[in-house]
Design a protein around this motif. Sequence first.
Motif, PDB file in Angstrom:
ATOM      1  N   ASP A 129       0.860  -1.184   0.000  1.00  0.00           N
ATOM      2  CA  ASP A 129       0.000   0.000   0.000  1.00  0.00           C
ATOM      3  C   ASP A 129       0.899   1.238   0.000  1.00  0.00           C
ATOM      4  O   ASP A 129       1.685   1.436   0.933  1.00  0.00           O
ATOM      5  N   PRO A 130       0.829   2.102  -1.031  1.00  0.00           N
ATOM      6  CA  PRO A 130       1.717   3.265  -1.062  1.00  0.00           C
ATOM      7  C   PRO A 130       1.489   4.232   0.091  1.00  0.00           C
ATOM      8  O   PRO A 130       2.425   4.916   0.514  1.00  0.00           O
ATOM      9  N   TYR A 131       0.270   4.266   0.609  1.00  0.00           N
ATOM     10  CA  TYR A 131      -0.010   5.155   1.740  1.00  0.00           C
ATOM     11  C   TYR A 131       0.644   4.610   3.013  1.00  0.00           C
ATOM     12  O   TYR A 131       1.189   5.378   3.817  1.00  0.00           O
ATOM     13  N   GLU A 132       0.612   3.290   3.189  1.00  0.00           N
ATOM     14  CA  GLU A 132       1.301   2.678   4.326  1.00  0.00           C
ATOM     15  C   GLU A 132       2.805   2.892   4.214  1.00  0.00           C
ATOM     16  O   GLU A 132       3.491   3.148   5.212  1.00  0.00           O
ATOM     17  N   MET A 133       3.346   2.776   2.983  1.00  0.00           N
ATOM     18  CA  MET A 133       4.769   3.013   2.795  1.00  0.00           C
ATOM     19  C   MET A 133       5.125   4.444   3.150  1.00  0.00           C
ATOM     20  O   MET A 133       6.152   4.715   3.794  1.00  0.00           O
ATOM     21  N   CYS A 134       4.289   5.379   2.753  1.00  0.00           N
ATOM     22  CA  CYS A 134       4.519   6.793   3.084  1.00  0.00           C
ATOM     23  C   CYS A 134       4.543   6.985   4.597  1.00  0.00           C
ATOM     24  O   CYS A 134       5.417   7.678   5.137  1.00  0.00           O
ATOM     25  N   GLU A 135       3.617   6.367   5.286  1.00  0.00           N
ATOM     26  CA  GLU A 135       3.574   6.483   6.742  1.00  0.00           C
ATOM     27  C   GLU A 135       4.783   5.818   7.391  1.00  0.00           C
ATOM     28  O   GLU A 135       5.302   6.309   8.401  1.00  0.00           O
ATOM     29  N   ALA A 136       5.248   4.707   6.824  1.00  0.00           N
ATOM     30  CA  ALA A 136       6.428   4.027   7.370  1.00  0.00           C
ATOM     31  C   ALA A 136       7.660   4.920   7.277  1.00  0.00           C
ATOM     32  O   ALA A 136       8.499   4.946   8.184  1.00  0.00           O
ATOM     33  N   MET A 137       7.779   5.681   6.193  1.00  0.00           N
ATOM     34  CA  MET A 137       8.910   6.599   6.029  1.00  0.00           C
ATOM     35  C   MET A 137       8.789   7.799   6.951  1.00  0.00           C
ATOM     36  O   MET A 137       9.793   8.353   7.410  1.00  0.00           O
ATOM     37  N   GLY A 138       7.572   8.212   7.236  1.00  0.00           N
ATOM     38  CA  GLY A 138       7.313   9.253   8.215  1.00  0.00           C
ATOM     39  C   GLY A 138       8.043  10.555   7.937  1.00  0.00           C
ATOM     40  O   GLY A 138       8.139  11.005   6.802  1.00  0.00           O
ATOM     41  N   LYS A 139       8.571  11.138   8.993  1.00  0.00           N
ATOM     42  CA  LYS A 139       9.256  12.427   8.880  1.00  0.00           C
ATOM     43  C   LYS A 139      10.629  12.316   8.217  1.00  0.00           C
ATOM     44  O   LYS A 139      11.268  13.341   7.966  1.00  0.00           O
ATOM     45  N   ASN A 140      11.073  11.108   7.922  1.00  0.00           N
ATOM     46  CA  ASN A 140      12.356  10.920   7.235  1.00  0.00           C
ATOM     47  C   ASN A 140      12.195  10.858   5.715  1.00  0.00           C
ATOM     48  O   ASN A 140      13.175  10.677   4.999  1.00  0.00           O
ATOM     49  N   LEU A 141      10.968  11.027   5.239  1.00  0.00           N
ATOM     50  CA  LEU A 141      10.714  11.083   3.798  1.00  0.00           C
ATOM     51  C   LEU A 141      11.188  12.432   3.262  1.00  0.00           C
ATOM     52  O   LEU A 141      10.768  13.483   3.747  1.00  0.00           O
ATOM     53  N   VAL A 142      12.077  12.403   2.250  1.00  0.00           N
ATOM     54  CA  VAL A 142      12.663  13.652   1.743  1.00  0.00           C
ATOM     55  C   VAL A 142      12.385  13.890   0.265  1.00  0.00           C
ATOM     56  O   VAL A 142      12.713  14.955  -0.260  1.00  0.00           O
ATOM     57  N   HIS A 143      11.772  12.907  -0.435  1.00  0.00           N
ATOM     58  CA  HIS A 143      11.681  13.005  -1.892  1.00  0.00           C
ATOM     59  C   HIS A 143      10.600  12.051  -2.367  1.00  0.00           C
ATOM     60  O   HIS A 143      10.425  10.972  -1.788  1.00  0.00           O
ATOM     61  N   ILE A 144       9.861  12.426  -3.412  1.00  0.00           N
ATOM     62  CA  ILE A 144       8.778  11.579  -3.907  1.00  0.00           C
ATOM     63  C   ILE A 144       8.830  11.467  -5.424  1.00  0.00           C
ATOM     64  O   ILE A 144       8.893  12.474  -6.131  1.00  0.00           O
ATOM     65  N   HIS A 145       8.782  10.206  -5.920  1.00  0.00           N
ATOM     66  CA  HIS A 145       8.549   9.923  -7.333  1.00  0.00           C
ATOM     67  C   HIS A 145       7.047   9.745  -7.490  1.00  0.00           C
ATOM     68  O   HIS A 145       6.484   8.755  -7.025  1.00  0.00           O
ATOM     69  N   ILE A 146       6.408  10.680  -8.153  1.00  0.00           N
ATOM     70  CA  ILE A 146       4.955  10.702  -8.220  1.00  0.00           C
ATOM     71  C   ILE A 146       4.481  10.136  -9.555  1.00  0.00           C
ATOM     72  O   ILE A 146       5.012  10.476 -10.607  1.00  0.00           O
ATOM     73  N   ASN A 147       3.493   9.264  -9.495  1.00  0.00           N
ATOM     74  CA  ASN A 147       2.892   8.637 -10.666  1.00  0.00           C
ATOM     75  C   ASN A 147       1.513   8.132 -10.262  1.00  0.00           C
ATOM     76  O   ASN A 147       1.033   8.466  -9.180  1.00  0.00           O
TER      77      ASN A 147
END
Length: 275
Positions: free
Chosen positions: A191-209
């Motif tokens: 689930d991409p939303y779960e992956m986003c939450e797993a990365m949390g505040k350490n997410l710095v960059h997004i490949h959007i599609n």
Amino acid sequence: MAFLKGGKALALGISTACLYPMAMEDSLQTLIDSGFREFEIFINTYSEMEPEFLTMLEEKLKPQGCRVKSLHPFTSGFESYLLFSNYERRFQDGASFYRRYFEMARRLGAEILVIHGDRSFEKSGLNDREYYDRFGILSRIAREYGVTLAQENVNAFRSQDCGFIRNMREYLKEDASFVLDVKQAVRSGRDPYEMCEAMGKNLVHIHINDNRPGRDCLLPGRGEMDYARLLSILRENHYRGDFIIEVYRKDFAQISELADAYRFLQSAGFESCFG
């Protein structure tokens, strides 16, 4: 053009990988001519790291006020062997080679180097903690150059797993940074939303599609991705990165469709204030 947060503008851009296998410099020029100004540059071979090649890229970028946000190394498929095997000397040599990427990023003003990491636990011989320790060493080397090393979630790699990503964030803390790739999560059955939450505040960059059943990679606006839900998660985690359109050449017929996707993301709120 952007979520203004803490004085930093969050922008929409595109990867030169969208036009692969067109030569990288031609891809860049085509995208500049299409109106894009924010880029992830996908390095395709060793000669594209040479000083004279970088000079040529700078001559394309600077007159148009373009920004290189991130670099993607051509050795991603070899990182299991170069960086995450249990042969220590090869890791040291691999880390030395990756300094070339960090130097290239510094010269072009890119903030981020994206890596795929280890494809197979069984072949590498490293357990998760050993993997995290290796990444931490590389992350600190990258910081010597003013660059952030960022782990992308990738299908068929260790990083496809949300639990692996969550544990990496908790273990490495500030030494862990992440790239969310929506299509890679979908392709992995995650689930991409779960992956986003797993990365949390350490997410710095997004490949959007985008995606829909039977198609794991589409241009933004062509599928069923719930962008409002994604933006909500990003707001909760005070996201301060940018958004890079990344699809494959087979996913569109006309180059003008890339600009259409850009305009769709604008209308979807990707250049509104997080507020």
